[in-house]
Write a protein that holds these residues in place. Structure first.
Motif, PDB file in Angstrom:
ATOM      1  N   PHE A   1     -13.595 -16.117  47.454  1.00  0.00           N
ATOM      2  CA  PHE A   1     -12.266 -15.689  47.072  1.00  0.00           C
ATOM      3  C   PHE A   1     -12.370 -14.498  46.130  1.00  0.00           C
ATOM      4  CE2 PHE A   1      -8.008 -16.826  45.251  1.00  0.00           C
ATOM      5  CZ  PHE A   1      -7.340 -16.692  46.439  1.00  0.00           C
ATOM      6  N   ALA A   2     -11.493 -13.536  46.293  1.00  0.00           N
ATOM      7  CA  ALA A   2     -11.548 -12.304  45.502  1.00  0.00           C
ATOM      8  C   ALA A   2     -11.495 -12.617  44.007  1.00  0.00           C
ATOM      9  CB  ALA A   2     -10.381 -11.404  45.873  1.00  0.00           C
ATOM     10  N   ILE A   3     -12.337 -11.975  43.248  1.00  0.00           N
ATOM     11  CA  ILE A   3     -12.402 -12.273  41.825  1.00  0.00           C
ATOM     12  C   ILE A   3     -12.426 -10.977  41.023  1.00  0.00           C
ATOM     13  CG2 ILE A   3     -13.926 -13.122  40.010  1.00  0.00           C
ATOM     14  CD1 ILE A   3     -14.688 -15.335  41.972  1.00  0.00           C
ATOM     15  N   ALA A   4     -11.567 -10.908  40.016  1.00  0.00           N
ATOM     16  CA  ALA A   4     -11.580  -9.747  39.130  1.00  0.00           C
ATOM     17  C   ALA A   4     -12.232 -10.172  37.826  1.00  0.00           C
ATOM     18  CB  ALA A   4     -10.143  -9.289  38.880  1.00  0.00           C
ATOM     19  N   HIS A   5     -13.319  -9.512  37.463  1.00  0.00           N
ATOM     20  CA  HIS A   5     -14.021  -9.947  36.269  1.00  0.00           C
ATOM     21  C   HIS A   5     -13.700  -9.114  35.043  1.00  0.00           C
ATOM     22  CE1 HIS A   5     -16.204 -13.480  37.018  1.00  0.00           C
ATOM     23  NE2 HIS A   5     -16.790 -13.017  38.104  1.00  0.00           N
ATOM     24  N   ASP A   6     -12.549  -8.452  35.062  1.00  0.00           N
ATOM     25  CA  ASP A   6     -12.175  -7.609  33.941  1.00  0.00           C
ATOM     26  C   ASP A   6     -11.527  -8.462  32.856  1.00  0.00           C
ATOM     27  OD1 ASP A   6     -11.365  -5.719  32.236  1.00  0.00           O
ATOM     28  OD2 ASP A   6      -9.841  -4.843  33.554  1.00  0.00           O
ATOM     29  N   ALA A   7     -12.305  -8.800  31.846  1.00  0.00           N
ATOM     30  CA  ALA A   7     -11.829  -9.757  30.846  1.00  0.00           C
ATOM     31  C   ALA A   7     -10.682  -9.203  30.011  1.00  0.00           C
ATOM     32  CB  ALA A   7     -12.972 -10.169  29.932  1.00  0.00           C
ATOM     33  N   SER A   8     -10.504  -7.864  30.016  1.00  0.00           N
ATOM     34  CA  SER A   8      -9.378  -7.339  29.252  1.00  0.00           C
ATOM     35  C   SER A   8      -8.237  -6.944  30.195  1.00  0.00           C
ATOM     36  CB  SER A   8      -9.817  -6.142  28.413  1.00  0.00           C
ATOM     37  OG  SER A   8     -10.320  -5.141  29.258  1.00  0.00           O
ATOM     38  N   GLY A   9      -8.390  -7.319  31.481  1.00  0.00           N
ATOM     39  CA  GLY A   9      -7.375  -6.938  32.468  1.00  0.00           C
ATOM     40  C   GLY A   9      -6.088  -7.721  32.281  1.00  0.00           C
ATOM     41  N   ILE A  10      -5.055  -7.194  32.887  1.00  0.00           N
ATOM     42  CA  ILE A  10      -3.735  -7.781  32.689  1.00  0.00           C
ATOM     43  C   ILE A  10      -3.600  -9.108  33.439  1.00  0.00           C
ATOM     44  CG2 ILE A  10      -2.621  -6.522  34.591  1.00  0.00           C
ATOM     45  CD1 ILE A  10      -1.069  -7.082  31.189  1.00  0.00           C
ATOM     46  N   LEU A  11      -4.297  -9.246  34.577  1.00  0.00           N
ATOM     47  CA  LEU A  11      -4.230 -10.479  35.352  1.00  0.00           C
ATOM     48  C   LEU A  11      -4.852 -11.638  34.558  1.00  0.00           C
ATOM     49  CD1 LEU A  11      -3.286 -11.427  38.094  1.00  0.00           C
ATOM     50  CD2 LEU A  11      -5.583 -11.048  38.958  1.00  0.00           C
ATOM     51  N   HIS A  12      -5.978 -11.308  33.953  1.00  0.00           N
ATOM     52  CA  HIS A  12      -6.669 -12.206  33.062  1.00  0.00           C
ATOM     53  C   HIS A  12      -5.720 -12.721  31.973  1.00  0.00           C
ATOM     54  CE1 HIS A  12     -10.848 -13.237  32.047  1.00  0.00           C
ATOM     55  NE2 HIS A  12     -10.399 -13.346  30.814  1.00  0.00           N
ATOM     56  N   TYR A  13      -5.041 -11.769  31.380  1.00  0.00           N
ATOM     57  CA  TYR A  13      -4.103 -12.063  30.304  1.00  0.00           C
ATOM     58  C   TYR A  13      -2.974 -12.968  30.805  1.00  0.00           C
ATOM     59  CZ  TYR A  13      -0.345 -11.052  26.965  1.00  0.00           C
ATOM     60  OH  TYR A  13       0.661 -11.140  26.058  1.00  0.00           O
ATOM     61  N   ALA A  14      -2.408 -12.574  31.966  1.00  0.00           N
ATOM     62  CA  ALA A  14      -1.292 -13.344  32.510  1.00  0.00           C
ATOM     63  C   ALA A  14      -1.722 -14.773  32.788  1.00  0.00           C
ATOM     64  CB  ALA A  14      -0.790 -12.680  33.790  1.00  0.00           C
ATOM     65  N   ALA A  15      -2.930 -14.917  33.355  1.00  0.00           N
ATOM     66  CA  ALA A  15      -3.399 -16.261  33.691  1.00  0.00           C
ATOM     67  C   ALA A  15      -3.513 -17.109  32.438  1.00  0.00           C
ATOM     68  CB  ALA A  15      -4.735 -16.173  34.407  1.00  0.00           C
ATOM     69  N   ARG A  16      -4.037 -16.523  31.350  1.00  0.00           N
ATOM     70  CA  ARG A  16      -4.260 -17.311  30.150  1.00  0.00           C
ATOM     71  C   ARG A  16      -2.954 -17.770  29.509  1.00  0.00           C
ATOM     72  NH1 ARG A  16      -8.603 -13.456  27.291  1.00  0.00           N
ATOM     73  NH2 ARG A  16      -9.197 -15.197  25.975  1.00  0.00           N
ATOM     74  N   ILE A  17      -1.919 -16.948  29.655  1.00  0.00           N
ATOM     75  CA  ILE A  17      -0.627 -17.339  29.071  1.00  0.00           C
ATOM     76  C   ILE A  17       0.130 -18.267  30.012  1.00  0.00           C
ATOM     77  CG2 ILE A  17       1.586 -16.504  28.207  1.00  0.00           C
ATOM     78  CD1 ILE A  17      -0.467 -15.351  26.483  1.00  0.00           C
ATOM     79  N   LEU A  18       0.157 -17.903  31.294  1.00  0.00           N
ATOM     80  CA  LEU A  18       1.054 -18.588  32.222  1.00  0.00           C
ATOM     81  C   LEU A  18       0.549 -19.954  32.660  1.00  0.00           C
ATOM     82  CD1 LEU A  18       2.473 -15.933  34.714  1.00  0.00           C
ATOM     83  CD2 LEU A  18       3.691 -17.237  32.986  1.00  0.00           C
ATOM     84  N   VAL A  19      -0.773 -20.085  32.821  1.00  0.00           N
ATOM     85  CA  VAL A  19      -1.276 -21.320  33.422  1.00  0.00           C
ATOM     86  C   VAL A  19      -0.880 -22.580  32.645  1.00  0.00           C
ATOM     87  CG1 VAL A  19      -3.374 -22.565  34.037  1.00  0.00           C
ATOM     88  CG2 VAL A  19      -3.073 -20.215  34.769  1.00  0.00           C
ATOM     89  N   PRO A  20      -1.043 -22.592  31.304  1.00  0.00           N
ATOM     90  CA  PRO A  20      -0.615 -23.815  30.606  1.00  0.00           C
ATOM     91  C   PRO A  20       0.872 -24.106  30.789  1.00  0.00           C
ATOM     92  CG  PRO A  20      -1.919 -22.414  29.177  1.00  0.00           C
ATOM     93  CD  PRO A  20      -1.647 -21.612  30.389  1.00  0.00           C
TER      94      PRO A  20
END
Lengths: 507, 116, 159, 97, 315
Positions: free
Chosen positions: E180-199
């Motif tokens: 599955f496609a993976i973006a490993h940019d730890a400062s990326g916006i998707l990363h950020y969105a996931a950390r806020i939205l998932v909980p």
């Protein structure tokens, strides 16, 4: 209505194989075969119990076995119901499944390292899934549950088609899937219309309220076309040969002998049990005409094949044709106020003997491939030397396909032929005879070629285990000896069934 | 015209549209999409039928609605399997054509291994 | 620990907004969901570094909601204006915020501002696309950064 | 009282629809993908907000109102994320206008 | 014309327009996007037909997950798009297809217009029996009591589809992770969105799941939202896709069906019928099944999207 504790066996017949799938997936690794074989053994006991129970009631009240799930009776709930047709199909499928399991024992053995490998896991789990789905098709009394059963059957069949992983098998699997999905959607559409018109999906209740009107006719037409696409009746057969011929032998046997029978059985249910008073004789004639075309075209194309597995696959296309000849025969008899039971029995026997014989042939072809390293029909010499039992099985299975006495195929054709003459539809008899003739040509060619002596010093590529040959022979022998069922004192087919002429109301 | 009939007719047309797409598109992904349009049409038709069945204080017959939820989930699984199969076909062959392979492929060539 | 507690309370409030039932079984399921969410949140956003006080952030919300009203108004005005007054272009805002959490929070909040849209993070700062290059966007961004830094003292680079 | 509330609903929802319309107009009129993103996100954010505000008095309980506000906040946040992702993709040439 | 009819008519026309676009437009990506919009409109249609449960399912699975799946495939297959459309059928095929499609439409339209009035309905039967199931939402009562067998079979459909997808793996990577496609940019916006939205998604997913007993919602809708959160985590590179050989994964996947079957058997012992519920214990048993199904459905729905194992097991 018979609802004894024994009726719970119907639930088990469906859920036991699926429980096997669940445990197989959970335990996985090298134990999947053990889980599958254990499940098959337990399942055989369940089916044995059902047959025993059916034979018991058969001599007594003669009612079908029923089970109302959760105590919610239809139309709100779902009931399972096994009449004579169901019991026979349950039994036949159980026999084929267990013998194919025996055959596949070595082909899908766990890897030596003990690590889980793909093909065995998929094969064994899908074998169980096919079994559970088919049992559900046979015993479900609800049109929507049957839709789910059809999808389960498709999802179990597709991975087997693509098991080999080559491009062409993937293509065949995708084509099969698209055909099958359209087929189930059309079936679902018909079921939706029936619910809209009559407010129930229960087969028994529906058969009491369905009226011969445009809405029912539309539903029947849509459902039948959908199911024919899944059954691969000519001209909707084009997906079948590549799909069935490209799979490993044991998988081909399951697909060709069993999976196509699921949707065929549903056509039978719809026409004979749900809407017998909607069916017209000309519609039945049309169905048989497609069957006749399948017999002629399938057999002729089979004759022109150069590879054994493709030949057998095309022979399936032809044999599916036979399964539809019974429709005008039975309805013709019922219309004329005569007993339609022999035609139905003939059709059922045809299905079962084809299931047994076709499984035997595909498995035999697998053994031949292993021995020769190819399956070119032009070059089968030496096979009889290396695999005497397998060639015997091939000949016996072929004899059943042709319809030589005392095979199951013979008895089936005998019953259908007499029904054809009795109902004044001799032309279907002529088609059967012509089909038998064509079949005998290719069976003869295969057997004669295999009997040719091998070149001096030729050695088989692989030594085939004895038990595999015995499994094939057992399948072929069952097909061949099925004709002796005529000697049976009870006609299990008619268990729990109302004669067609009564369902239609007197003409 | 009432709501149920309107959406029932709309559903009939959706099914026809999907069927046309399924029959005419050579691209398998378009066929899968067309199958989804057919499926949605069937579900909508069933929904219209459920709506006609409003009774006993319920705005719609809940039995078809429950069946629809099952149907939607089953249709999704089918699409997922079909898409995975298509992507794998693309990976192995570099193509997505469903057309019959040329007749030569039916002849035996010793390099292929149909089963073992 | 306080972080965990704050988050737990916030998620519990969220649950109560969704399902204001005090029946014991509703609360039990809610407790499970809230505990799961708190656990996931602590795993995804460990409170040790660059911590964002969620509560403090929520305090900033009303201001940015108001900004987004202004932003909508501005775009509507430009879209309906017959001459469609646009002078689009890119500006780079050199920020002192740490890359990652702090900077992303900043861009997400400032994406609601009138006339500016964050598009890229470069070494020089954040690239914004603006509708009118002549407006004093950089000054406004600096004000917003100051506000964010006021509630999140750890968000800035230590120079 | 209820007349006043209904009036408020009609007014606010109409205004919301007006901003949706503005966003769509911008989408059609604006020259490139970035300006269109401005139009789409900012006008629609406000439009949705007004619709939510308009519907608030129609809710029959406080918690329904809070739920509605919550939906708005979530959409606002997702919209902000998606617009940044799209802008990044456009800037790096992954999508073309 | 009443406003309600006008709204329905507009909705129906939009649906047809979007479906027509999805079927007829040349570009596959455009077609898929059309289909996603179609899915959203369909959700509105369900709301008009008073099927809020269906609307939620359609929005979550029919439009959302299916759209995501098809869009991903369309992007991956962009390079063969041109070749695949080259073999377009001739005019004769098109005319035949149009005839077939047209006649089916006419047949169905005719059927719709001849549906009996008053319509047959099982709503009274549901109303009569719903008290015994102790759940408030009639759709849930049908799914988990009256027609529980269908729901049990449906979970098996999902398991089989997942197995079918896994079976497409290359032998060498069996047991590995889906590619599955993976973006490993730890400062990326998707990363950020996931950390806020998932909980937040976890709380909302739990709520949608739980509300299903009495109001529209339920395990499928809740599981879809949770699966979407999981996919977001994987897409953002915060979590890797699981190994399909993982024992823990398999345990969670089969937990739901296994508990369902066990509860069914318990019913045949205690209530005298498979999938029957003894008096007074219906809700408890239904909740047990639903709780066990939630993680299984979440994982399976996510795995269906992730596809076949692609990467070797790293050691």
């Amino acid at each position: 209505m018979t609802e004894s504790p024994a009726s719970l066996l119907l639930v088990l017949a469906v859920l036991l194989p699926f429980t096997g799938v669940i445990f197989g997936l959970l335990i996985g690794g090298r134990h999947v075969r053990t889980v599958a074989l254990t499940t098959v053994a337990l399942g055989l006991a369940v089916i044995g119990g059902i047959v025993w129970h059916a034979l018991g009631t058969c001599s007594g009240s003669g009612t079908a076995i029923e089970y109302v799930l959760g105590g919610w009776s239809p139309p709100l709930g779902i009931r399972l119901r096994a009449d004579g047709l169901s019991v026979l199909m349950l039994l036949a499928v159980a026999v084929v499944i267990s013998l194919v399991s025996v055959y596949a024992h070595a082909d899908f053995a766990p890897h030596d390292s003990g690590k889980e490998t793909r093909a065995p896991l998929v094969f064994w789990l899908m074998l169980l899934a096919i079994w559970g789905s088919l049992n559900l098709v046979f015993v479900s009394g609800d049109l929507f549950t049957l839709y789910v059963a059809l999808e389960l059957l498709t999802f179990a069949g597709v991975p087997l088609v693509a098991l080999d992983g080559r491009g062409e098998t993937l293509r065949a699997a995708l084509r099969y899937l698209l055909f099958a999905l359209l087929g189930s959607l059309l079936y679902l559409l018909g079921a939706v219309l029936l619910y809209g018109a009559y407010g129930t999906l229960d087969i028994q209740l529906l058969s009491q309220v369905v009226r011969p009107e445009a809405l029912s006719w539309a539903a029947l037409a849509l459902m039948t076309v959908g199911l024919l696409a899944k059954t691969a009746l000519f001209p909707l057969h084009i997906w079948l040969p590549p799909a069935h011929a490209g799979a490993p032998a044991a998988a081909s046997a399951l697909l060709s002998a069993l999976v196509v029978k699921g949707s065929w059985f549903l056509v039978l249910r719809l026409w004979f049990d749900v809407m017998p008073n909607v069916v017209t004789l000309s519609a039945a004639q049309l169905l048989a005409a497609l069957g006749a075309a399948a017999i002629i075209v399938g057999n002729i194309v089979a004759l022109r094949q150069l590879r054994l597995k493709l030949l057998i696959a095309y022979s399936t296309v032809a044999q599916i044709g036979y399964l539809f000849l019974m429709f005008p025969l039975a309805f013709g008899l019922a219309f004329a106020g005569m007993d339609s039971a022999p035609a139905l029995t003939g059709g059922m026997l045809q299905t079962i003997s084809h299931a047994l014989a076709k499984a035997a042939m595909f498995l035999a072809a697998g053994l031949i491939y292993l021995t020769l390293g190819h399956d070119r029909i032009s070059d089968l010499r030496g096979v009889a030397q290396a695999l005497p039992m397998t060639v015997t099985a091939l000949a016996l299975a072929g004899a059943s396909l042709i319809g030589l006495p005392p095979s199951g195929g013979f008895l089936a054709k005998w019953l259908l032929l007499s029904a054809a003459l009795e109902s004044g539809q001799w032309w279907w008899g002529a088609v059967m005879l012509l089909g038998g003739l064509l079949t005998s040509v290719y069976v003869f060619i295969i057997v004669v070629r295999s009997l040719a002596p091998a070149e001096a010093g030729w050695m088989p590529k692989t030594r085939v285990p004895q038990y595999q040959q015995m499994a094939v022979l057992a399948l072929a022998l069952s097909a061949f000896l099925l004709g002796l069922a005529a000697l049976s004192p009870v006609d299990l087919v008619q268990l729990g069934r109302t004669p067609l002429s009564l369902l239609r109301g007197t003409p | 015209m009432n709501t149920a009939t309107l959406f029932g007719l709309c559903a009939s047309m959706l099914i026809g549209l999907g069927l046309y797409g399924l029959l005419t598109h050579p691209h398998p992904l378009r066929k899968i999409l067309a199958l989804n349009v057919i499926g949605s049409g069937i579900f909508l038709l069933f929904g219209a039928i459920a709506f006609r069945g409003a009774a006993a204080g319920m705005n719609a017959d809940p039995v078809p609605q429950a069946l629809l939820i099952t149907g939607i989930v089953v249709a999704f699984s089918a699409s997922a399997l079909a898409v995975a199969l298509l992507l794998r076909l693309f990976e192995v062959t570099g193509d997505v054509s469903l057309a019959n392979e040329d007749p030569a492929a039916h002849k035996d060539t010793s390099k292929d291994r149909p089963h073992d | 620990m306080t972080h965990a507690l704050t988050r737990f309370v916030l998620f519990a409030l969220l649950w109560l907004v969704l399902m204001p039932s005090l029946l014991w079984y509703d609360l039990l399921i809610g407790l499970l969901a809230v505990l799961a969410a708190t656990w996931v949140s602590l795993r995804l956003l460990p409170p040790t570094r660059g911590s964002i006080g969620l509560l403090a952030l929520l305090m900033l919300m009303p201001r940015f909601v108001w900004q987004s009203v202004m932003a909508g108004w501005e775009v509507a005005w430009r879209a309906f204006h017959p001459k469609m007054p646009l002078a689009p272009g890119f500006i780079t805002y050199p920020t002192a915020l740490e890359p990652g959490l702090a900077r992303n929070t900043f861009t997400t909040l400032t994406s609601l501002l009138p006339g500016s849209l964050p598009c890229e993070h470069t070494r020089d700062g954040i690239v914004y696309h603006v509708l009118d290059i002549h407006q004093a966007h950089l000054e406004q961004l600096a004000r917003e950064e100051q506000r964010l830094a006021d509630v999140l003292p750890t968000a800035r680079h230590t120079p | 009282m209820s007349l006043l509330l209904n009036l408020w609903t009609i007014l606010a929802v109409s205004l919301g629809v007006f901003f949706f319309l503005a966003g769509t107009l911008g989408l059609l009129r604006f020259p490139d993908v970035f300006t269109r993103l401005h139009a789409l996100t900012k006008a629609d954010n406000l439009g949705l907000g007004l619709v939510v505000l308009g519907l608030l008095p129609q809710m029959n309980s406080i918690h329904a109102m809070l739920k509605l506000l919550l939906i708005w906040l979530l959409v606002l946040f997702s919209g902000a994320i998606v617009s940044q992702m799209l802008a990044q993709a456009a800037r790096s040439g992954e999508i073309d206008s | 014309m009443t406003p309600s009819l006008a709204l329905n008519l507009a909705l129906a026309l939009l649906l047809l327009g979007m479906a027509g676009w999805a079927v007829l437009v040349r570009s596959t990506q455009a077609a898929v996007i059309g289909f996603m919009v179609f899915g959203l409109l369909l959700t509105l249609a369900w709301a008009r037909l008073d099927g809020l449960d269906v609307a939620l399912t359609e929005a979550a699975i029919g439009g959302g997950l299916t759209g995501f799946l098809l869009l991903g495939a369309a992007v991956r297959l962009r390079s063969v798009e041109h070749r695949a459309t080259l073999q377009a059928p001739g005019l004769a095929t098109r005319i035949l297809a149009a005839l077939a499609a047209g006649s089916v439409t006419l047949l169905l339209a005719f059927a719709v217009l001849t549906l009996p009035s008053p319509a047959p309905s099982l709503a009274p039967a549901v109303a009569e029996n719903i008290a015994m199931t102790q759940v408030g939402n009639p759709v849930t009562a049908v799914l988990l009591a009256f027609r529980a067998l269908d729901t049990l079979l449906e979970t098996l459909v999902l398991v089989l589809a997942m197995l079918g997808i896994w079976s497409l793996a290359d032998d060498r990577v069996w047991g590995g992770r889906p590619g599955f496609a993976i973006a490993h940019d730890a400062s990326g916006i998707l990363h950020y969105a996931a950390r806020i939205l998932v909980p937040i998604g976890v709380v909302i997913g739990g709520y949608i799941f739980w509300i299903g007993a009495d109001d529209p919602g339920g395990k499928f809708q809740g599981a879809t939202l949770l699966a979407a959160m999981w996919l977001l985590l994987v897409l953002a590179g915060l979590r890797d896709a699981p190994r399909v050989s993982s024992q823990a994964l398999r345990l969670w996947v089969v937990l739901g069906p296994l508990v369902f079957i066990s509860v069914g058997l318990l019913g045949s012992w205690l209530a005298g019928s498979f999938l029957g519920y003894p008096q007074g214990y219906a809700k408890l048993m239904i909740v047990t099944v639903e709780l066990a199904l939630l993680p299984s459905l979440t994982l399976i729905l996510g795995l269906l999207i992730m596809g076949a194992p692609k990467r070797e097991i790293g050691r």
